[in-house]
Design an enzyme around this catalytic site. Structure first.
Site, PDB file in Angstrom:
ATOM      1  N   HIS A   1       2.653   3.013  -8.903  1.00 56.68           N
ATOM      2  CA  HIS A   1       2.526   1.553  -9.097  1.00 56.68           C
ATOM      3  C   HIS A   1       3.761   1.000  -9.829  1.00 56.68           C
ATOM      4  O   HIS A   1       4.215  -0.104  -9.545  1.00 56.68           O
ATOM      5  CB  HIS A   1       1.262   1.234  -9.903  1.00 56.68           C
ATOM      6  CG  HIS A   1       0.001   1.597  -9.172  1.00 56.68           C
ATOM      7  ND1 HIS A   1      -0.204   1.297  -7.848  1.00 56.68           N
ATOM      8  CD2 HIS A   1      -1.133   2.240  -9.585  1.00 56.68           C
ATOM      9  CE1 HIS A   1      -1.388   1.740  -7.465  1.00 56.68           C
ATOM     10  NE2 HIS A   1      -1.968   2.318  -8.494  1.00 56.68           N
TER      11      HIS A   1
ATOM     12  N   ASP B   1       0.824  -1.208   0.000  1.00 58.70           N
ATOM     13  CA  ASP B   1       0.000   0.000   0.000  1.00 58.70           C
ATOM     14  C   ASP B   1       0.863   1.265   0.000  1.00 58.70           C
ATOM     15  O   ASP B   1       1.996   1.249   0.485  1.00 58.70           O
ATOM     16  CB  ASP B   1      -0.900  -0.031   1.245  1.00 58.70           C
ATOM     17  CG  ASP B   1      -2.076   0.920   1.120  1.00 58.70           C
ATOM     18  OD1 ASP B   1      -2.319   1.447   0.004  1.00 58.70           O
ATOM     19  OD2 ASP B   1      -2.751   1.154   2.136  1.00 58.70           O
TER      20      ASP B   1
ATOM     21  N   LEU C   1      10.970 -20.659  -4.484  1.00 55.91           N
ATOM     22  CA  LEU C   1      10.058 -19.662  -3.899  1.00 55.91           C
ATOM     23  C   LEU C   1       8.760 -19.707  -4.698  1.00 55.91           C
ATOM     24  O   LEU C   1       8.793 -19.687  -5.931  1.00 55.91           O
ATOM     25  CB  LEU C   1      10.670 -18.253  -4.000  1.00 55.91           C
ATOM     26  CG  LEU C   1       9.738 -17.090  -3.633  1.00 55.91           C
ATOM     27  CD1 LEU C   1       9.403 -17.129  -2.138  1.00 55.91           C
ATOM     28  CD2 LEU C   1      10.378 -15.738  -3.972  1.00 55.91           C
TER      29      LEU C   1
HETATM   30  C1  FPP Z   1      -2.133   0.022  -3.225  1.00 51.14           C
HETATM   31  O1  FPP Z   1      -1.625   1.339  -3.208  1.00 51.14           O
HETATM   32  C2  FPP Z   1      -1.537  -0.691  -4.333  1.00 51.14           C
HETATM   33  C3  FPP Z   1      -2.249  -1.275  -5.345  1.00 51.14           C
HETATM   34  C4  FPP Z   1      -3.712  -1.226  -5.442  1.00 51.14           C
HETATM   35  C5  FPP Z   1      -1.549  -1.942  -6.466  1.00 51.14           C
HETATM   36  C6  FPP Z   1      -0.291  -2.664  -6.105  1.00 51.14           C
HETATM   37  C7  FPP Z   1       0.416  -3.012  -7.328  1.00 51.14           C
HETATM   38  C8  FPP Z   1       1.748  -2.972  -7.518  1.00 51.14           C
HETATM   39  C9  FPP Z   1       2.767  -2.636  -6.490  1.00 51.14           C
HETATM   40  C10 FPP Z   1       2.274  -3.345  -8.828  1.00 51.14           C
HETATM   41  C11 FPP Z   1       2.775  -4.763  -8.849  1.00 51.14           C
HETATM   42  C12 FPP Z   1       1.837  -5.529  -9.631  1.00 51.14           C
HETATM   43  C13 FPP Z   1       2.033  -6.758 -10.142  1.00 51.14           C
HETATM   44  C14 FPP Z   1       1.000  -7.304 -11.002  1.00 51.14           C
HETATM   45  C15 FPP Z   1       3.212  -7.583  -9.916  1.00 51.14           C
HETATM   46  P1  FPP Z   1      -2.648   2.532  -3.402  1.00 51.14           P
HETATM   47  O2  FPP Z   1      -2.723   2.851  -4.846  1.00 51.14           O
HETATM   48  O3  FPP Z   1      -3.962   2.225  -2.763  1.00 51.14           O
HETATM   49  O4  FPP Z   1      -1.910   3.684  -2.632  1.00 51.14           O
HETATM   50  P2  FPP Z   1      -2.599   4.897  -1.865  1.00 51.14           P
HETATM   51  O5  FPP Z   1      -3.378   4.299  -0.718  1.00 51.14           O
HETATM   52  O6  FPP Z   1      -1.430   5.707  -1.422  1.00 51.14           O
HETATM   53  O7  FPP Z   1      -3.467   5.615  -2.854  1.00 51.14           O
END
Ligand code: FPP
Length: 247
Positions: A38, A21, A132
């Site tokens: 992301h 997150d 893994l």
């Molecule tokens: C939450 O942060 C994150 C997500 C919804 C997406 C997580 C995805 C990645 C790290 C990319 C990796 C993906 C793959 C397929 C390997 P948020 O966007 O809710 O952050 P915020 O709360 O600060 O808005």
């Protein structure tokens, strides 16, 4: 030459699950679009995967796209689909050579056909690996998983008297995977967000204010070190302490 850091003393979790997150806030802080967060988060994954191999973690589950994330702006949803596609295109050979097996948690059928094929190909290409195991939770929701399991159990005509916790576990997307020992949530939020709601009944939690793109190997190591100090009682009592107090 710098000395390599001491190995982590104590228990290493067999299964670590991560709520990655804070990507959006990481980007906002830098005046960048959310997708840049992301992408930075995806880059970050590489070092965490390597660290899992190095520290001897056997299962890593990452929450990449939830059943609720469909409600985000279309540009972000498509961007996350593209990231999954890119990760498979760019990283599959390297992951395979590192002995990583890829699995998917969630419903594949709502994803675009080309992406379904890519995911299935990645699963097939790495199924012989066991160093893994990485579960990618993509279009995953804990409630959806439980409903899906109940539907399957009913469809198969399993009598109510045979429905046990062990049986339910066998019908989840995680069937065959041990429950997570450690859940890491970055960015400081204190909630479960529909992630592995069945499997985390006795998982240990580690929450850090660090945003996911900044959660590096040192931070990961800190989480494992803290886990190694935890006393896991699974609702029972610590037997040594009990004997000392009741002698
Ligand atoms: C939450 O942060 C994150 C997500 C919804 C997406 C997580 C995805 C990645 C790290 C990319 C990796 C993906 C793959 C397929 C390997 P948020 O966007 O809710 O952050 P915020 O709360 O600060 O808005």
């Amino acid at each position: 030459m710098s000395a390599s850091p001491a190995p982590i003393s104590g228990n290493i979790p067999a299964h670590v699950a991560i709520i990655m997150d804070g990507n959006g806030r990481w980007a906002l802080k830098r005046g960048l679009p959310r997708l840049a967060g992301h992408k930075a988060g995806t880059e970050n994954l590489r070092q965490i995967i390597k660290a899992c191999v190095e520290f001897g973690v056997k299962y890593l589950t990452i929450y990449a796209f939830s059943t609720e994330n469909w409600g985000r702006p279309q540009e972000e949803v498509l961007g996350l689909m593209r990231i999954l596609e890119d990760v498979i295109d760019r990283e599959l050979a390297e992951l395979d050579s590192q002995g990583v097996q890829l699995r998917h948690l969630g419903q594949l059928n709502r994803l675009p056909a080309f992406l379904q094929e890519k995911v299935l190909h990645a699963i097939e290409a790495t199924r012989h690996n066991s160093r893994l195991i990485i579960n990618i939770a993509f279009n995953y929701g804990g409630r959806d998983e439980i409903v899906h399991a109940i539907q399957q159990i009913i469809r198969e005509g399993i009598p109510a008297s045979e429905v046990t916790p062990e049986l339910v576990s066998q019908y989840l997307y995680t069937a065959g995977t041990p429950d997570p020992d450690l859940i890491i949530r970055t960015s400081g939020e204190l909630r479960i967000s529909n992630f592995l709601i069945w499997q985390t009944a006795y998982s240990e939690w580690y929450v850090t204010p660090t945003y996911w793109p900044d959660f590096d190997k040192t931070e990961f190591r800190k989480a494992l070190e803290e886990f190694a100090q935890r006393d896991r009682r699974y609702g029972k009592v610590n037997s040594t302490e009990y004997e000392e107090n009741h002698a």
